[in-house]
Design a protein around this motif. Sequence first.
Motif, PDB file in Angstrom:
ATOM      1  N   VAL A  95       0.697  -0.705   0.113  1.00 38.78           N
ATOM      2  CA  VAL A  95      -0.148   0.068   0.042  1.00 38.78           C
ATOM      3  C   VAL A  95       0.691   1.097   0.203  1.00 38.78           C
ATOM      4  CG1 VAL A  95      -1.001   0.940   1.418  1.00 38.78           C
ATOM      5  CG2 VAL A  95      -1.745  -1.343   0.760  1.00 38.78           C
ATOM      6  N   GLU A  96       1.703   1.054   0.753  1.00 35.89           N
ATOM      7  CA  GLU A  96       2.514   2.419   0.928  1.00 35.89           C
ATOM      8  C   GLU A  96       3.741   2.507  -0.114  1.00 35.89           C
ATOM      9  OE1 GLU A  96       5.778   3.718   4.494  1.00 35.89           O
ATOM     10  OE2 GLU A  96       3.563   3.518   4.756  1.00 35.89           O
ATOM     11  N   GLU A  97       4.661   1.503  -0.941  1.00 33.39           N
ATOM     12  CA  GLU A  97       4.691   1.988  -2.320  1.00 33.39           C
ATOM     13  C   GLU A  97       4.132   2.252  -3.447  1.00 33.39           C
ATOM     14  OE1 GLU A  97       8.011  -1.556  -1.060  1.00 33.39           O
ATOM     15  OE2 GLU A  97       6.227  -1.936  -2.162  1.00 33.39           O
ATOM     16  N   ASN A  98       2.798   1.860  -3.532  1.00 32.16           N
ATOM     17  CA  ASN A  98       1.689   2.547  -4.806  1.00 32.16           C
ATOM     18  C   ASN A  98       1.413   4.181  -4.465  1.00 32.16           C
ATOM     19  OD1 ASN A  98      -0.121   0.376  -6.486  1.00 32.16           O
ATOM     20  ND2 ASN A  98       0.118  -0.697  -4.751  1.00 32.16           N
ATOM     21  N   LEU A  99       1.276   4.288  -3.083  1.00 30.43           N
ATOM     22  CA  LEU A  99       1.363   5.715  -2.674  1.00 30.43           C
ATOM     23  C   LEU A  99       2.805   6.574  -3.230  1.00 30.43           C
ATOM     24  CD1 LEU A  99      -0.531   5.394   0.509  1.00 30.43           C
ATOM     25  CD2 LEU A  99      -1.935   6.609  -1.387  1.00 30.43           C
ATOM     26  N   ASN A 127       0.597  -4.007   2.944  1.00 26.58           N
ATOM     27  CA  ASN A 127       0.094  -5.215   2.952  1.00 26.58           C
ATOM     28  C   ASN A 127       0.197  -5.146   1.473  1.00 26.58           C
ATOM     29  OD1 ASN A 127      -1.607  -5.734   5.747  1.00 26.58           O
ATOM     30  ND2 ASN A 127      -3.106  -6.798   4.192  1.00 26.58           N
ATOM     31  N   MET A 128       0.565  -5.832   0.249  1.00 26.22           N
ATOM     32  CA  MET A 128       0.434  -6.044  -0.736  1.00 26.22           C
ATOM     33  C   MET A 128      -0.750  -5.202  -2.100  1.00 26.22           C
ATOM     34  SD  MET A 128       3.747  -6.669  -0.992  1.00 26.22           S
ATOM     35  CE  MET A 128       4.491  -7.238  -2.805  1.00 26.22           C
ATOM     36  N   GLY A 143      -6.600   7.176  -2.883  1.00 23.82           N
ATOM     37  CA  GLY A 143      -5.202   7.996  -2.273  1.00 23.82           C
ATOM     38  C   GLY A 143      -3.562   8.155  -3.146  1.00 23.82           C
ATOM     39  N   ARG A 144      -4.108   7.432  -4.189  1.00 20.18           N
ATOM     40  CA  ARG A 144      -2.528   7.143  -5.183  1.00 20.18           C
ATOM     41  C   ARG A 144      -2.364   8.686  -5.860  1.00 20.18           C
ATOM     42  NH1 ARG A 144      -1.575   2.697  -8.702  1.00 20.18           N
ATOM     43  NH2 ARG A 144      -3.713   3.366  -9.407  1.00 20.18           N
TER      44      ARG A 144
END
Length: 232
Positions: A95-99, A127-128, A143-144
């Motif tokens: 999630v954090e990497e997606n953002l 989470n992935m 959010g992204r």
Amino acid sequence: MSLLEIERLTAGYGEAVVLEEMSLSVSEGECLAVLGRNGVGKSTLMLAIMAHAARFAGRLRWDGHDFSTLSTNQRVGLGLGWVPQEREIFPSLTVEENLLVAHRRGGRFDLNGIYEVFPRLKQRRRNMGDKLSGGEQQMLAIGRTLMTSPRLLLLDEPFEGLAPVIVEELEETLMRLRRDSGFAIIIVEQRAEDVLRLSDRAIVLDRGKIVLEGKSAELLADFEQVHRWLSV
């Protein structure tokens, strides 16, 4: 002056024309709903705004300046933020990497800002992307896009396939974001009555043309005329 102006836009794919001489405008802070049956051009309108559909004729203006020939990345740089119907979450990223892949330096939103808007994403931050529920994926997609600091948020069927309780949560979040951040919204949605309650104005498309438009409150009060176009 309008934030976004579309003047006699004709657009589609290959040699196929989907939108024909469409004109509309969106002002700063305004929410425009786009309604219509499946296959009438709603998503094509969003794709044309983001340079993912071919423009055959017409002009697009941003703050009065023509951006018809700009690339998708350049349009994002102007302040156009698109949340596609498919969400397009990176499944192999957290999630954090997606953002973080969408973070715009100096923008109004950072990770902490997104986690304030969507506390559930903070809980799932490690989470992935493919381990999230549908509602969580939609929160992540929104959010992204917020991480790019948009002035206009394009939402293509954001409530599709979601449980009513999640839809209600997202509606409340979008209303709060709009109030607090002041960006404009164009929202494509099948839930006509719900989106009319969220928006200021609405247009109804049929065969690539605007066949009905007006203030959302007035269309909701006389919903039968909207329903006629949606049920044909």
